[in-house]
Design a protein around this motif. Structure first.
Motif, PDB file in Angstrom:
ATOM      1  N   HIS A  47       8.420  23.970   0.650  1.00 42.78           N
ATOM      2  CA  HIS A  47       7.906  25.301   0.300  1.00 42.78           C
ATOM      3  C   HIS A  47       6.397  25.303   0.562  1.00 42.78           C
ATOM      4  CE1 HIS A  47      11.663  25.379  -2.298  1.00 42.78           C
ATOM      5  NE2 HIS A  47      11.831  26.270  -1.342  1.00 42.78           N
ATOM      6  N   GLU A  50       3.553  24.714  -2.093  1.00 41.28           N
ATOM      7  CA  GLU A  50       3.673  23.585  -3.015  1.00 41.28           C
ATOM      8  C   GLU A  50       2.857  22.419  -2.447  1.00 41.28           C
ATOM      9  OE1 GLU A  50       7.898  23.217  -3.752  1.00 41.28           O
ATOM     10  OE2 GLU A  50       7.981  25.260  -4.535  1.00 41.28           O
ATOM     11  N   ARG A  94       5.313  30.809   0.071  1.00 46.20           N
ATOM     12  CA  ARG A  94       6.481  29.946  -0.151  1.00 46.20           C
ATOM     13  C   ARG A  94       7.265  29.762   1.148  1.00 46.20           C
ATOM     14  NH1 ARG A  94       9.930  28.080  -4.201  1.00 46.20           N
ATOM     15  NH2 ARG A  94      12.149  28.368  -3.874  1.00 46.20           N
ATOM     16  N   HIS A 138       8.132  18.571  -4.323  1.00 45.19           N
ATOM     17  CA  HIS A 138       8.022  19.994  -4.667  1.00 45.19           C
ATOM     18  C   HIS A 138       7.174  20.183  -5.919  1.00 45.19           C
ATOM     19  CE1 HIS A 138      11.434  21.872  -2.298  1.00 45.19           C
ATOM     20  NE2 HIS A 138      11.636  20.581  -2.082  1.00 45.19           N
ATOM     21  N   SER A 139       6.914  21.464  -6.227  1.00 48.64           N
ATOM     22  CA  SER A 139       6.297  21.810  -7.509  1.00 48.64           C
ATOM     23  C   SER A 139       6.904  23.112  -8.004  1.00 48.64           C
ATOM     24  CB  SER A 139       4.774  21.903  -7.361  1.00 48.64           C
ATOM     25  OG  SER A 139       4.440  22.810  -6.322  1.00 48.64           O
TER      26      SER A 139
HETATM   27 ZN   LIG Z   1       9.936  23.902  -3.988  1.00 47.70          ZN
END
Ligand SMILES: [Zn+2]
Length: 319
Positions: A47, A50, A94, A138-139
């Motif tokens: 994403h 992130e 994103r 990810h975050s």
């Molecule tokens: Zn993500």
């Protein structure tokens, strides 16, 4: 609280030096050891907003680390979205056309549809096919404790324990909208030895998320024998030597939005435990959504409340 009210504490690194790579795929670099061993893949920017994962890969590459055995591939996934990252409006990037992490079925990858993310997923597919182990960095939208997403298979749960951090391991089947990279092909096949983990390091732009991304990545490399603790300690952060008691949350369902409008009844951030079965969580159109059992854990309630997407996942602590 809107996402934008979280301050952007992280600086998006310049990844242009990694564009050329050495694999024939832009922004993908493979480091190979003389000694045979598994092919380990670490991905960032699945994403585009992130950025903690990009910070972790950048730091590892700049450290000059070379694996002791096998191969290590470092991939910046959705670079097109990342290029649009703007700290003044950090939620916007994103993805460009669609979520890169909902495309990972052979039917979708082999299908006729075109998009920015599909083109990138198709380019990266040979790497995913050749990797024995995947860590996807990810975050999250909200500032909650880091979560290791281990899928449903015992092999991934075992690897998450072997990595040893973070404290919380979440076991889930993913999203109705489509499979994640971590669920792709052998990674999601109990008969294959291929194993994948996805780490949600913390809130997208908090400094702590980058520390978690770095430490989880290093611990993953040590767990797989790509490097030793001595090799990697100079790159490590505050959790490098941590040994928390790990707990497992089993996700029983993802609440997929079926109505035109979804609203939560409270300002949930994630990891709330609702003690009583039948507690109201929100409304999916006219339909009330309630907890299906006592001590239900709400996981990653979304602010992107669109039809067909996951509003929240529901689970319980099993260990
Ligand atoms: Zn993500």
């Amino acid at each position: 609280m809107p996402e934008t009210s979280y301050p952007v504490e992280l600086t998006a690194p310049d990844i242009e030096p990694y564009r050329g790579g050495n694999t024939g795929i832009e922004y993908v670099t493979t480091l190979a050891a003389a000694e045979p061993g598994p092919h380990v893949l670490v991905c960032a920017l699945t994403h585009g907003n992130e950025i903690c994962g990009a910070i972790a890969l950048d730091k590892l590459i700049r450290s000059g680390f070379q694996p002791r055995r096998g191969k290590l591939t470092l991939a910046f996934n959705n670079v097109a979205a990342y290029r649009e990252f703007d700290p003044r409006y950090p939620i916007a990037s994103r993805y460009v056309d669609e979520d890169f992490n909902r495309l990972w079925s052979p039917a979708t990858l082999d299908g006729p549809r075109q998009s920015t993310e599909l083109a990138r997923a198709r380019a990266l597919r040979p790497i995913a096919d050749s990797a024995d182990y995947l860590l996807d960095l990810h975050s999250m939208q909200h500032a909650t404790a880091p979560l290791m997403l281990a899928g449903l298979l015992p092999k991934s749960r075992d690897l998450a324990r072997h990595v040893g951090i973070p404290e919380l391991i979440m076991c889930d089947a993913g999203h109705a909208a489509g499979p994640r990279m971590r669920d792709y092909a052998g990674f999601g096949d109990p008969a294959s030895p291929k194993t994948a983990l996805l780490i949600e390091c913390g809130q997208h732009w908090e400094r702590r998320a980058a520390e978690v991304a770095i430490d989880v990545m290093l611990r993953f490399l040590i767990a797989l024998g790509a490097g030793t603790a001595d090799d990697l300690a100079p790159v490590g952060g505050p959790d490098f030597a941590a040994h928390p008691r790990q707990r497992i949350i089993e996700v029983t369902e993802a609440v997929t939005i079926s109505g035109d409008r979804f609203e939560f009844v409270d300002d949930f951030r994630g990891l709330e435990v609702l003690p009583r079965k039948g507690s109201l969580i929100g409304h999916d159109g006219e339909r009330p959504v309630r907890t299906p059992y006592d001590d239900c854990v709400l996981i990653m309630p979304s602010r992107r409340l669109l039809k067909g997407q996951t509003a929240v996942r529901l689970g319980r602590y099993v260990e």
